[in-house]
Design an enzyme around this catalytic site. Sequence first.
Site, short mmCIF file in Angstrom:
data_model
loop_
_atom_site.label_atom_id
_atom_site.label_comp_id
_atom_site.label_asym_id
_atom_site.label_seq_id
_atom_site.Cartn_x
_atom_site.Cartn_y
_atom_site.Cartn_z
N GLU A 14 -6.31 -56.99 24.03
CA GLU A 14 -7.59 -57.61 23.75
C GLU A 14 -7.46 -59.12 23.95
O GLU A 14 -6.43 -59.71 23.62
CB GLU A 14 -8.05 -57.30 22.34
CG GLU A 14 -7.31 -58.12 21.33
CD GLU A 14 -7.60 -57.70 19.90
OE1 GLU A 14 -7.79 -58.63 19.09
OE2 GLU A 14 -7.63 -56.52 19.59
N HIS A 38 -2.21 -53.26 12.56
CA HIS A 38 -2.53 -51.83 12.73
C HIS A 38 -1.44 -50.92 12.14
O HIS A 38 -0.84 -50.14 12.86
CB HIS A 38 -2.68 -51.50 14.22
CG HIS A 38 -3.74 -52.27 14.93
ND1 HIS A 38 -3.80 -52.36 16.30
CD2 HIS A 38 -4.80 -52.97 14.48
CE1 HIS A 38 -4.84 -53.09 16.67
NE2 HIS A 38 -5.47 -53.49 15.57
N ASN A 77 -7.14 -50.26 19.25
CA ASN A 77 -7.40 -50.62 17.85
C ASN A 77 -7.87 -49.36 17.11
O ASN A 77 -8.68 -48.61 17.63
CB ASN A 77 -8.47 -51.70 17.80
CG ASN A 77 -8.27 -52.74 18.89
OD1 ASN A 77 -8.30 -52.41 20.07
ND2 ASN A 77 -8.06 -53.97 18.52
P1 FDA Z 1 -7.91 -49.66 4.85
O1 FDA Z 1 -6.68 -50.48 4.89
O2 FDA Z 1 -9.09 -50.13 5.62
O3 FDA Z 1 -8.39 -49.51 3.35
C1 FDA Z 1 -7.52 -49.23 2.30
C2 FDA Z 1 -8.15 -49.73 1.01
O4 FDA Z 1 -7.45 -49.19 -0.10
C3 FDA Z 1 -8.11 -51.24 0.87
O5 FDA Z 1 -9.39 -51.70 0.49
C4 FDA Z 1 -7.08 -51.47 -0.22
O6 FDA Z 1 -7.34 -52.62 -1.02
C5 FDA Z 1 -7.21 -50.21 -1.05
N1 FDA Z 1 -5.98 -49.84 -1.75
C6 FDA Z 1 -4.72 -49.79 -1.27
N2 FDA Z 1 -3.86 -49.35 -2.19
C7 FDA Z 1 -4.59 -49.12 -3.31
C8 FDA Z 1 -4.25 -48.65 -4.62
N3 FDA Z 1 -3.00 -48.31 -4.94
N4 FDA Z 1 -5.25 -48.55 -5.54
C9 FDA Z 1 -6.53 -48.88 -5.20
N5 FDA Z 1 -6.90 -49.33 -3.99
C10 FDA Z 1 -5.94 -49.43 -3.05
N6 FDA Z 1 -8.92 -52.19 13.86
C11 FDA Z 1 -9.81 -51.93 14.84
O7 FDA Z 1 -10.04 -50.77 15.16
N7 FDA Z 1 -10.47 -52.96 15.46
C12 FDA Z 1 -10.24 -54.27 15.16
O8 FDA Z 1 -10.88 -55.17 15.72
C13 FDA Z 1 -9.26 -54.55 14.16
N8 FDA Z 1 -8.92 -55.84 13.84
C14 FDA Z 1 -8.12 -56.11 12.74
C15 FDA Z 1 -7.91 -57.41 12.32
C16 FDA Z 1 -7.20 -57.66 11.15
C17 FDA Z 1 -6.97 -59.07 10.69
C18 FDA Z 1 -6.66 -56.57 10.40
C19 FDA Z 1 -5.90 -56.80 9.13
C20 FDA Z 1 -6.86 -55.27 10.83
C21 FDA Z 1 -7.58 -55.03 12.00
N9 FDA Z 1 -7.81 -53.73 12.43
C22 FDA Z 1 -8.66 -53.48 13.48
C23 FDA Z 1 -7.20 -52.58 11.75
C24 FDA Z 1 -8.18 -51.82 10.84
O9 FDA Z 1 -8.87 -52.70 10.00
C25 FDA Z 1 -7.38 -50.78 10.05
O10 FDA Z 1 -6.78 -49.89 10.97
C26 FDA Z 1 -8.26 -49.99 9.09
O11 FDA Z 1 -8.91 -50.82 8.17
C27 FDA Z 1 -7.43 -48.94 8.35
O12 FDA Z 1 -8.31 -48.10 7.65
P2 FDA Z 1 -7.82 -47.20 6.46
O13 FDA Z 1 -8.93 -46.27 6.09
O14 FDA Z 1 -6.52 -46.59 6.82
O15 FDA Z 1 -7.50 -48.17 5.23
#
Ligand code: FDA
Length: 500
Positions: free
Chosen positions: A355, A440, A478
């Site tokens: 990207e 990721h 992504n």
């Molecule tokens: P996700 O991580 O979204 O959610 C997990 C949640 O659970 C969080 O809110 C966390 O706080 C909570 N949690 C964790 N442990 C816990 C606990 N023990 N008790 C209570 N709550 C808890 N992807 C993409 O497709 N396009 C993009 O443009 C981008 N760009 C990007 C930029 C940046 C800066 C980041 C950090 C990430 C991306 N990503 C991305 C990746 C994408 O955001 C990521 O793959 C998904 O959010 C993952 O989704 P999940 O459902 O796995 O969990």
Amino acid sequence: SRRDFSPAVVVGTGYGAAVTALRLGQAGIPTVMLEMGRLWDTPGDDGRVFCDMLNPDRRAMWLATRTQMPLSSFLWLDIDRRIERFTGVLDCVHHGDISVYVGRGVGGGSLVNGAMAVTPKRATFAEAFPDVDSDGMYRTYFPRAAAMLGVNHIDPAWFETCESYRYARVSRAHAHNAGLTTTFVPSVYDFARMRREEAGEVPRSALAAEVIYGNNHGKRSLDKTYLADALGTGCVSIRTLHHVRAIEQDADGTYVLTVDELDLDGTRVATRQLGARYLFLGAGSLGSTELLLRARDTGALPGLSPLIGRDWGPNGNVMVGRANRPRDRTGTVQSGMPALGIDAWDDPRHPVFAEVAPMPAGVELWVSLYLAVTRNPERGLLTYDAGSDRVRLHWLSGQAQPSVDQAKALFDRLNAANGTEYRSDLFGDTRVFETRLTYHPLGGAVLGKATDAYGRVRGQRRLYVTDGSLVPGNIGVNPFLTITALAERNIERILAEDLR
Ligand code: FDA
């Protein structure tokens, strides 16, 4: 004493969790979501909910006293800032040779990510998920996920003329000079609004360096889509600043969660227990895998699979910058939401999907930046350490070498065709390829291995994984669209078979 109970509990509020809660709510099943982060709906003293990347404050980072920019330097000058410790929106979890960025708050990663909603190549998806019917995914669940998430496409005519994507046009021209193919990237940022931002008709967000610390406008994060709909069913509630620490099971099969309640400074103010008949883990790759490993290895849920903790990967992430010639200006106003990718995924030796990333500094930098997804067969391992009661991620820097080799082949080609060079001042030392971080994180409870083909955790009943843990380490693009679509597929089956 009777503890609190909910028929269904969903841990987390990211993509997998949000899909699952909505579908449970629509089926009339009372559901509690537990999220360790806060709800991001209250403006600070400056009238804004989130801070931007150029002026970070305590809202930026999760319980840290310093920002941790993925680009940690410019001309080798440290660009990170001291901040007040707070339950901010972006967490950077350090594990030895790699740091994992994740979102914290209602909406998880959707609050901080680049909004790119990319469908994986079908062959790559089929290879990652041999137990999943690809036809059904591409016919039903990817389109459903895209519609629900509000995916939209850039107007190609505007792209050609706008200031916001000058940086992407420069990279596109360079890619084409090298004989490479580029593609527009669909987004959940409202491109029509972005256009009005550039025209000066509305306050700027994507155009005002709002990305990794949240967007104040324009991004359709999960709190505006799936989670709003879930709350709208009247069956779903969200408890914020609730950090799930441990899972065990009563003699009657009820899951019992131990939950720390936090204040906005991250201080634990109470620890309570919550019972659940059906438990869905959507805490992300690191979060859900940690809960499962702790439950397995402390003996709380002894029947869990030995495959939990395996098949983890950083999606082959590599960051790299190129120095442009003076005539190739990348622009002083750059959209923080990428809209273009170099698609060399089908290259047999050096598969890369890169990207074109922004560097929104407000001044001309003559830098082209990329976040590349490569095809790295290396996998990490998550284990539970009883002494510290914490999970460790085992991933060594050398495991990123296949990613570096692939990225180097592509970007060497780009530089050769354009007479340009790498930047070696962006990552804190003189390295050119940054692989010590990932956006990721994927895997740890992989579909068809640690779980059955629908995310049911093996060795348990009524326990499910719904998030990026299901994806085996590398999906070629992504990942959030894949995570969302898989969650849609899995919950449909689970509702039909397990919760009738
Ligand atoms: P996700 O991580 O979204 O959610 C997990 C949640 O659970 C969080 O809110 C966390 O706080 C909570 N949690 C964790 N442990 C816990 C606990 N023990 N008790 C209570 N709550 C808890 N992807 C993409 O497709 N396009 C993009 O443009 C981008 N760009 C990007 C930029 C940046 C800066 C980041 C950090 C990430 C991306 N990503 C991305 C990746 C994408 O955001 C990521 O793959 C998904 O959010 C993952 O989704 P999940 O459902 O796995 O969990």
